[in-house]
Design a protein around this motif. Sequence first.
Motif, PDB file in Angstrom:
ATOM      1  N   TRP A   1      50.353  32.060  40.629  1.00  0.00           N
ATOM      2  CA  TRP A   1      48.966  31.805  40.256  1.00  0.00           C
ATOM      3  C   TRP A   1      48.740  32.004  38.757  1.00  0.00           C
ATOM      4  CZ3 TRP A   1      45.435  29.651  43.346  1.00  0.00           C
ATOM      5  CH2 TRP A   1      45.685  29.661  44.725  1.00  0.00           C
ATOM      6  N   GLU A   2      49.504  32.895  38.162  1.00  0.00           N
ATOM      7  CA  GLU A   2      49.293  33.234  36.760  1.00  0.00           C
ATOM      8  C   GLU A   2      49.935  32.251  35.791  1.00  0.00           C
ATOM      9  OE1 GLU A   2      49.315  37.149  35.309  1.00  0.00           O
ATOM     10  OE2 GLU A   2      49.311  38.087  37.294  1.00  0.00           O
ATOM     11  N   VAL A   3      51.108  31.754  36.134  1.00  0.00           N
ATOM     12  CA  VAL A   3      51.858  30.969  35.153  1.00  0.00           C
ATOM     13  C   VAL A   3      51.831  29.467  35.400  1.00  0.00           C
ATOM     14  CG1 VAL A   3      53.392  32.921  34.739  1.00  0.00           C
ATOM     15  CG2 VAL A   3      54.085  31.168  36.380  1.00  0.00           C
ATOM     16  N   GLY A   4      51.387  29.044  36.564  1.00  0.00           N
ATOM     17  CA  GLY A   4      51.350  27.611  36.865  1.00  0.00           C
ATOM     18  C   GLY A   4      50.573  26.786  35.847  1.00  0.00           C
ATOM     19  N   PRO A   5      49.387  27.245  35.439  1.00  0.00           N
ATOM     20  CA  PRO A   5      48.624  26.459  34.466  1.00  0.00           C
ATOM     21  C   PRO A   5      49.329  26.291  33.129  1.00  0.00           C
ATOM     22  CG  PRO A   5      47.182  28.022  35.589  1.00  0.00           C
ATOM     23  CD  PRO A   5      48.588  28.373  35.979  1.00  0.00           C
ATOM     24  N   ALA A   6      50.337  27.113  32.841  1.00  0.00           N
ATOM     25  CA  ALA A   6      51.071  27.014  31.575  1.00  0.00           C
ATOM     26  C   ALA A   6      52.281  26.084  31.687  1.00  0.00           C
ATOM     27  CB  ALA A   6      51.528  28.398  31.129  1.00  0.00           C
TER      28      ALA A   6
END
Length: 257
Positions: A182-187
């Motif tokens: 959830w934390e790194v997917g948008p990056a």
Amino acid sequence: MKTGLTDKAVLVTGASRGIGRATALAYAAEGARVAITYHSDEAGAKETAERVAAAGGTPHVVRYDLGDEDSVRSAVASVGAEWGGVDVLVAGAVEWGEAIPRPGRKMPAFEEVPPAQWQRVLRTSVDGVFHTVQAVLPLMRDREWGRIVVLGAGLAETGLPGAAAYGAAKAALHGLVRSLAWEVGPAGILVNEVVPGQTLTENVLAHASPAFLENKAASLPSGRMNTPEDVARAIVFLGSAANGNIHGEALRVTGGL
């Protein structure tokens, strides 16, 4: 299928032998630059590096102590300095502890396990991956692309007498993968877990009898145990551009167990 791994910087922890070595060689075959870490088996790491070069990859050997935060961060920094960043992390290094379950070895009862041994396995295996991922993420965010593959273990689901600490550590890593997604997917960073069943590594072949291995293979739906290469191919797929949107998942390589 295009993996897009040519000249990508790949960090494989625990690559002196076994699944780690097979993974390093599989990435090398795709033209990647492969950083090989070791804790104590420097000779094994150097042999892996020679085989990486022969397979078409560019090797870089670096010492890495999973239980030492400074060592972890130094190893990641070494790869970043060598190649300008890290594109792929394969977190395969682990701490088994003093009591490694093997065929025919009598293991202590759970209530007899020393607390220090329990804490060492959990803190090293879980905290070491935490520190490694923390050190790698800024390098991936800079590139707005990355792949992280964490090596789990089938026994975290099936259980094994004497391996409670190891199973608990691997289960913790499963939870890490789910939340980290959830934390790194948008990056642009995809994180997944590969969960191997018992695999025919050098260690297993050295300590298991032919009869044990034959019975184990016969108990699996596929009729055979994993080779390290079976697991490595799954890791390379998830840790490459061929994986476009598989994220936060656990891929089991268990022969159908």
